[in-house]
Design a protein around this motif. Structure first.
Motif, PDB file in Angstrom:
ATOM      1  N   GLY A  12     -11.841  12.351 -17.718  1.00 46.45           N
ATOM      2  CA  GLY A  12     -12.317  12.120 -16.358  1.00 46.45           C
ATOM      3  C   GLY A  12     -12.816  10.702 -16.165  1.00 46.45           C
ATOM      4  N   GLY A  13     -13.534  10.173 -17.164  1.00 48.58           N
ATOM      5  CA  GLY A  13     -14.014   8.799 -17.050  1.00 48.58           C
ATOM      6  C   GLY A  13     -12.886   7.785 -17.002  1.00 48.58           C
ATOM      7  N   ILE A  14     -11.862   7.985 -17.830  1.00 49.17           N
ATOM      8  CA  ILE A  14     -10.707   7.076 -17.807  1.00 49.17           C
ATOM      9  C   ILE A  14      -9.993   7.151 -16.460  1.00 49.17           C
ATOM     10  N   THR A  15      -9.828   8.360 -15.948  1.00 50.51           N
ATOM     11  CA  THR A  15      -9.158   8.535 -14.661  1.00 50.51           C
ATOM     12  C   THR A  15      -9.934   7.861 -13.537  1.00 50.51           C
ATOM     13  N   VAL A  16     -11.239   8.016 -13.542  1.00 49.96           N
ATOM     14  CA  VAL A  16     -12.065   7.388 -12.501  1.00 49.96           C
ATOM     15  C   VAL A  16     -11.965   5.866 -12.576  1.00 49.96           C
ATOM     16  N   ALA A  17     -11.985   5.321 -13.786  1.00 48.81           N
ATOM     17  CA  ALA A  17     -11.879   3.866 -13.936  1.00 48.81           C
ATOM     18  C   ALA A  17     -10.545   3.345 -13.398  1.00 48.81           C
ATOM     19  N   LEU A  18      -9.464   4.050 -13.701  1.00 49.11           N
ATOM     20  CA  LEU A  18      -8.150   3.618 -13.221  1.00 49.11           C
ATOM     21  C   LEU A  18      -8.015   3.810 -11.708  1.00 49.11           C
ATOM     22  N   LEU A  19      -8.633   4.851 -11.183  1.00 53.95           N
ATOM     23  CA  LEU A  19      -8.634   5.012  -9.725  1.00 53.95           C
ATOM     24  C   LEU A  19      -9.413   3.881  -9.054  1.00 53.95           C
ATOM     25  N   GLY A  20     -10.432   3.397  -9.736  1.00 53.26           N
ATOM     26  CA  GLY A  20     -11.134   2.229  -9.209  1.00 53.26           C
ATOM     27  C   GLY A  20     -10.227   1.013  -9.135  1.00 53.26           C
ATOM     28  N   LEU A  21      -9.363   0.843 -10.125  1.00 57.76           N
ATOM     29  CA  LEU A  21      -8.386  -0.244 -10.073  1.00 57.76           C
ATOM     30  C   LEU A  21      -7.391  -0.040  -8.940  1.00 57.76           C
ATOM     31  N   VAL A  22      -7.042   1.210  -8.665  1.00 54.36           N
ATOM     32  CA  VAL A  22      -6.162   1.499  -7.522  1.00 54.36           C
ATOM     33  C   VAL A  22      -6.818   1.051  -6.222  1.00 54.36           C
ATOM     34  N   VAL A  23      -8.096   1.345  -6.072  1.00 55.34           N
ATOM     35  CA  VAL A  23      -8.814   0.915  -4.872  1.00 55.34           C
ATOM     36  C   VAL A  23      -8.809  -0.606  -4.766  1.00 55.34           C
ATOM     37  N   ALA A  24      -9.041  -1.293  -5.900  1.00 59.88           N
ATOM     38  CA  ALA A  24      -9.028  -2.758  -5.876  1.00 59.88           C
ATOM     39  C   ALA A  24      -7.657  -3.296  -5.483  1.00 59.88           C
ATOM     40  N   ALA A  25      -6.596  -2.695  -6.021  1.00 62.04           N
ATOM     41  CA  ALA A  25      -5.244  -3.138  -5.673  1.00 62.04           C
ATOM     42  C   ALA A  25      -4.943  -2.882  -4.195  1.00 62.04           C
ATOM     43  N   ASP A  26      -5.422  -1.763  -3.665  1.00 60.22           N
ATOM     44  CA  ASP A  26      -5.202  -1.470  -2.247  1.00 60.22           C
ATOM     45  C   ASP A  26      -5.970  -2.445  -1.356  1.00 60.22           C
ATOM     46  N   LEU A  27      -7.163  -2.826  -1.764  1.00 56.87           N
ATOM     47  CA  LEU A  27      -7.911  -3.830  -0.998  1.00 56.87           C
ATOM     48  C   LEU A  27      -7.173  -5.165  -0.994  1.00 56.87           C
ATOM     49  N   PHE A  28      -6.617  -5.515  -2.140  1.00 56.92           N
ATOM     50  CA  PHE A  28      -5.806  -6.724  -2.212  1.00 56.92           C
ATOM     51  C   PHE A  28      -4.593  -6.618  -1.301  1.00 56.92           C
ATOM     52  N   ALA A  29      -3.985  -5.426  -1.236  1.00 56.94           N
ATOM     53  CA  ALA A  29      -2.829  -5.214  -0.369  1.00 56.94           C
ATOM     54  C   ALA A  29      -3.218  -5.312   1.108  1.00 56.94           C
ATOM     55  N   VAL A  30      -4.391  -4.833   1.457  1.00 52.63           N
ATOM     56  CA  VAL A  30      -4.848  -4.945   2.846  1.00 52.63           C
ATOM     57  C   VAL A  30      -4.989  -6.415   3.238  1.00 52.63           C
ATOM     58  N   TRP A  31      -5.543  -7.205   2.336  1.00 55.02           N
ATOM     59  CA  TRP A  31      -5.670  -8.640   2.613  1.00 55.02           C
ATOM     60  C   TRP A  31      -4.297  -9.292   2.760  1.00 55.02           C
ATOM     61  N   ALA A  32      -3.351  -8.921   1.869  1.00 54.14           N
ATOM     62  CA  ALA A  32      -2.002  -9.472   1.959  1.00 54.14           C
ATOM     63  C   ALA A  32      -1.330  -9.053   3.269  1.00 54.14           C
ATOM     64  N   ASP A  33      -1.534  -7.808   3.673  1.00 55.06           N
ATOM     65  CA  ASP A  33      -0.959  -7.345   4.942  1.00 55.06           C
ATOM     66  C   ASP A  33      -1.559  -8.111   6.126  1.00 55.06           C
ATOM     67  N   TYR A  34      -2.843  -8.374   6.041  1.00 51.40           N
ATOM     68  CA  TYR A  34      -3.468  -9.121   7.129  1.00 51.40           C
ATOM     69  C   TYR A  34      -2.927 -10.547   7.201  1.00 51.40           C
ATOM     70  N   LYS A  35      -2.710 -11.183   6.050  1.00 54.69           N
ATOM     71  CA  LYS A  35      -2.139 -12.527   6.053  1.00 54.69           C
ATOM     72  C   LYS A  35      -0.744 -12.513   6.671  1.00 54.69           C
ATOM     73  N   THR A  36       0.055 -11.492   6.334  1.00 52.69           N
ATOM     74  CA  THR A  36       1.384 -11.370   6.935  1.00 52.69           C
ATOM     75  C   THR A  36       1.276 -11.129   8.440  1.00 52.69           C
ATOM     76  N   TYR A  37       0.353 -10.278   8.822  1.00 50.93           N
ATOM     77  CA  TYR A  37       0.142  -9.993  10.244  1.00 50.93           C
ATOM     78  C   TYR A  37      -0.246 -11.259  10.989  1.00 50.93           C
ATOM     79  N   ASP A  38      -1.113 -12.056  10.393  1.00 54.29           N
ATOM     80  CA  ASP A  38      -1.575 -13.277  11.047  1.00 54.29           C
ATOM     81  C   ASP A  38      -0.456 -14.308  11.157  1.00 54.29           C
ATOM     82  N   VAL A  39       0.283 -14.473  10.071  1.00 51.86           N
ATOM     83  CA  VAL A  39       1.371 -15.454  10.092  1.00 51.86           C
ATOM     84  C   VAL A  39       2.463 -15.031  11.068  1.00 51.86           C
ATOM     85  N   ALA A  40       2.789 -13.744  11.086  1.00 48.38           N
ATOM     86  CA  ALA A  40       3.828 -13.273  12.016  1.00 48.38           C
ATOM     87  C   ALA A  40       3.394 -13.512  13.456  1.00 48.38           C
ATOM     88  N   GLY A  41       2.123 -13.304  13.755  1.00 47.81           N
ATOM     89  CA  GLY A  41       1.642 -13.597  15.102  1.00 47.81           C
ATOM     90  C   GLY A  41       1.724 -15.069  15.427  1.00 47.81           C
TER      91      GLY A  41
END
Length: 290
Positions: free
Chosen positions: A74-103
């Motif tokens: 369970g501890g290993i799974t929680v730690a890796l899920l935390g990395l998933v959250v970090a990667a998704d936050l990075f993806a949100v920022w990348a999506d926003y940069k694309t959204y801004d540039v496209a505009g």
């Protein structure tokens, strides 16, 4: 001179008295106490104690089941899920940069590129950076999701087997669905949730009512994130104009946001269910109420 007296006759049936011997009386031999007879029966020595053999795994309807702690998994799974959250936050920022540039590109096209050549080069550089960020974000999401998925499946199998020890006949689906339930099309929209619900009910404290609100919330956001991600993939693949790219980037932010919420709920589910099983194992074999 007197004549000797004649002996008196002895009556019949009586024992004539013996004259007392003259001189000291010899000691009479003492009667010895009879020694107790020794039993000749064989004496049985107590049999040596033997340690009990190790208990074999419980034979549940789905196969042998043994209770093991899910804390480490369970501890290993929680730690890796935390990395998933970090990667998704990075993806949100990348999506926003694309959204801004496209505009910005759309605005420049509307104005007919009235700006200087430096502005055009700056816009092209921003577009390249946005594309690179989107690619890196996608790679980070794929790697972290794969690692977290493997860890989650291993933990999922462990808590399922533990739940069979707690409640052997409380599971409607075989163990194979712990893996195939995520892969088979359409079935993967509800089967993992059903398996998780059976595990949750088998692991709840005895005498408590079944509460699946947390499981339902996790699964609802997981399905919503999957559907939003499919829509994003279709829009991004078909996008040709700046407006279509902008719309696809906005959809990507929605999908990544849903993935973040689903991952957070998954963390809570893993922690909660791990604690439930640990507490139930410490309390002993108490049957769950159905």
């Amino acid at each position: 001179m007197t004549a000797p007296s004649s002996p008196q006759p002895v009556p019949e049936g009586s024992v004539p008295s013996q004259p007392a011997p003259e001189g000291p009386v010899p000691p009479q031999p003492r009667e010895r106490a009879e020694a107790p007879e020794l039993s000749t029966a064989p004496v049985l020595s107590p049999a040596p104690r033997r340690s009990l053999p190790p208990l074999s795994p419980l034979l549940s309807p789905h196969g042998p089941a043994s209770l093991r702690s899910p804390v480490v998994l369970g501890g290993i799974t929680v730690a890796l899920l935390g990395l998933v959250v970090a990667a998704d936050l990075f993806a949100v920022w990348a999506d926003y940069k694309t959204y801004d540039v496209a505009g910005a590109v759309r605005g420049a096209l509307t104005d007919g590129f009235a700006g200087s050549a430096g502005s055009f080069e700056s816009l092209a550089r921003r577009a390249d950076e946005a594309d690179l960020l989107s690619m890196r974000a996608g790679q980070a999401q794929a790697i972290t999701l794969l690692a977290a998925g493997v860890a989650f499946l291993i933990w999922f199998r462990r808590v399922r087997i533990n739940a069979e020890v707690f409640l052997p006949f409380g599971h409607a689906w075989s163990r194979s669905w712990m893996f195939w339930g995520w892969i088979v099309p359409f079935v993967n929209l509800w089967r993992p949730r059903q398996v998780m619900a059976d595990i949750w009910d088998a692991s709840r404290p005895a005498g408590t009512r079944s509460r699946l609100g947390l499981v339902n919330a996790w699964w609802a956001f997981w399905i919503a994130g999957l559907l939003a991600g499919r829509i994003f993939a279709v829009l991004y693949r078909k996008a040709e104009t700046p407006r279509e790219v902008r719309d696809a980037a906005f959809q990507g932010m929605i999908a990544d946001g849903l993935d973040i919420v689903a991952a957070v709920f998954a963390v809570v589910v893993v922690l909660k269910l791990t604690r439930m099983q640990t507490r139930k194992a410490q309390e002993g074999p108490v049957a769950s109420d159905d």
